[in-house]
Design a protein around this motif. Structure first.
Motif, PDB file in Angstrom:
ATOM      1  N   LYS A  45     -19.056  17.717 -24.699  1.00 47.40           N
ATOM      2  CA  LYS A  45     -17.630  17.509 -24.936  1.00 47.40           C
ATOM      3  C   LYS A  45     -16.958  18.869 -25.131  1.00 47.40           C
ATOM      4  O   LYS A  45     -17.618  19.838 -25.537  1.00 47.40           O
ATOM      5  CB  LYS A  45     -17.419  16.633 -26.171  1.00 47.40           C
ATOM      6  CG  LYS A  45     -17.870  15.191 -25.990  1.00 47.40           C
ATOM      7  CD  LYS A  45     -17.067  14.508 -24.911  1.00 47.40           C
ATOM      8  CE  LYS A  45     -17.452  13.054 -24.737  1.00 47.40           C
ATOM      9  NZ  LYS A  45     -17.083  12.190 -25.843  1.00 47.40           N
TER      10      LYS A  45
ATOM     11  N   SER B 160     -15.755  11.412 -21.985  1.00 51.13           N
ATOM     12  CA  SER B 160     -16.461  10.116 -22.020  1.00 51.13           C
ATOM     13  C   SER B 160     -16.429   9.400 -20.672  1.00 51.13           C
ATOM     14  O   SER B 160     -17.432   8.836 -20.237  1.00 51.13           O
ATOM     15  CB  SER B 160     -15.838   9.221 -23.083  1.00 51.13           C
ATOM     16  OG  SER B 160     -15.975   9.819 -24.349  1.00 51.13           O
TER      17      SER B 160
ATOM     18  N   ASN C 165     -17.101   3.792 -25.807  1.00 44.68           N
ATOM     19  CA  ASN C 165     -17.518   2.458 -26.219  1.00 44.68           C
ATOM     20  C   ASN C 165     -16.815   2.018 -27.500  1.00 44.68           C
ATOM     21  O   ASN C 165     -16.841   0.841 -27.841  1.00 44.68           O
ATOM     22  CB  ASN C 165     -19.033   2.518 -26.469  1.00 44.68           C
ATOM     23  CG  ASN C 165     -19.691   1.205 -26.226  1.00 44.68           C
ATOM     24  OD1 ASN C 165     -19.277   0.473 -25.338  1.00 44.68           O
ATOM     25  ND2 ASN C 165     -20.686   0.894 -27.022  1.00 44.68           N
TER      26      ASN C 165
HETATM   27  N1  GLU Z   1     -20.490   7.353 -28.995  1.00 43.09           N
HETATM   28  C1  GLU Z   1     -19.442   6.591 -28.431  1.00 43.09           C
HETATM   29  C2  GLU Z   1     -19.575   6.441 -26.923  1.00 43.09           C
HETATM   30  O1  GLU Z   1     -20.434   6.992 -26.354  1.00 43.09           O
HETATM   31  C3  GLU Z   1     -18.085   7.162 -28.743  1.00 43.09           C
HETATM   32  C4  GLU Z   1     -17.954   8.627 -28.551  1.00 43.09           C
HETATM   33  C5  GLU Z   1     -17.695   9.051 -27.135  1.00 43.09           C
HETATM   34  O2  GLU Z   1     -16.908   8.422 -26.418  1.00 43.09           O
HETATM   35  O3  GLU Z   1     -18.257  10.050 -26.752  1.00 43.09           O
HETATM   36  O4  GLU Z   1     -18.809   5.752 -26.326  1.00 43.09           O
END
Ligand code: GLU
Length: 276
Positions: A43, A87, A156
């Motif tokens: 990220k 994401s 998610n």
């Molecule tokens: N860990 C969750 C996901 O993978 C939320 C954080 C994110 O979006 O990176 O969706």
């Protein structure tokens, strides 16, 4: 005859040497094992986890874990290229070979497992909720009914509220977590519900004005994303993660990034999912 045999043996040796190279090259295209360099998706906007600085350098827990694992795979820091991978782009970035590995608060889910092979988890976070400090009447996830919540594309987290918990919140789509925090501050949304480590990083950066509910309601198993089917790579990643916990690095990194953030974290080794 003897000379011919010697020549044949020499030729065989040369051939096996050549095929050794060919095998390595083959492994390069299929697996992340035996790589000279690695492109790693992280990220770029999440303080404490994956944050790209003005100088172009990335820092955070995910970045450090990725650097450790790459080292165990034989790739030193100077031969890692980090790439911002939001994401919504994690699966495509792996499939399209923009990146070789993903360390990006990437929860292992049944749906994602159909597209990605996951090493780990290297940490188990828990979903919690952040509101403005003056907000009243929001104390747990059920109180998000009718509230505007941040919905990061490809994440998610908001689905855990609306689809899994069946809470009729109002998702407001945004591209990344930085946008969530901007909207929370401006009153454009009522709450950000996502992993406690992400919220702790932002809360520490914001320095007031926000309140963490401290009401965790999921297990978010942070996996290492690999191209679907790279089982040898996945096993190698899991060996590296085991070492990271055994040699004390995991505890040291968790302390480094989260000790002052107020989040309660655990330093015990997570149960691996198994490579598939
Ligand atoms: N860990 C969750 C996901 O993978 C939320 C954080 C994110 O979006 O990176 O969706």
């Amino acid at each position: 005859m003897r000379a011919t045999r010697a020549a044949a043996a020499a030729m065989l040796l040369a051939l096996s040497g050549a095929s050794g190279c060919a095998l390595d090259a083959g492994a390069d295209s299929g697996s992340i094992t035996h790589r000279r360099s690695l492109a790693i998706g992280v990220k770029g906007d999440q303080p404490g986890l994956g944050l790209k600085g003005r100088d172009g350098r990335y820092q955070g827990f995910d970045v450090d874990v990725a650097t450790y694992v790459a080292g165990r795979l034989g790739v030193p820091p100077g031969r890692i290229t980090f790439r911002t991978t939001p994401s919504s782009q994690r699966e495509d970035a792996l499939r399209e070979r923009d990146v070789d590995l993903v360390f990006a608060t990437y929860s292992i889910t049944a749906k994602r497992k159909t597209q990605v092979t996951f090493g780990g988890p290297y940490y188990v976070a828990h979903q919690d909720t952040l509101v403005r400090s003056g907000a009243t009447g929001i104390n747990a996830v059920r109180d998000l009914r009718g509230k505007r919540i941040c919905a990061v594309n490809g994440s998610n987290s908001w689905r855990r509220v609306t689809d899994e918990r069946k809470i009729a919140a109002r998702p407001v789509p945004v591209p990344d977590y930085r946008a969530c925090m901007t909207l929370l501050a401006s009153g454009g949304i009522d709450a950000v519900s996502t992993d406690d480590l992400i919220l702790a990083g932002f809360a520490a950066q914001t320095g007031g004005g926000v309140r963490l509910l401290n009401a965790p309601f999921t297990d978010e198993k942070y996996g290492v994303g690999l191209r679907k089917g790279d089982l040898a790579g996945c096993e190698a990643v899991n060996r590296a993660l085991t070492e990271m916990y055994q040699d004390g690095t995991a505890g040291r990194l968790l302390k480094k990034w989260f000790a002052t953030s107020g989040v309660s974290y655990t330093t015990s080794v997570p149960q691996f999912e198994g490579c598939s």
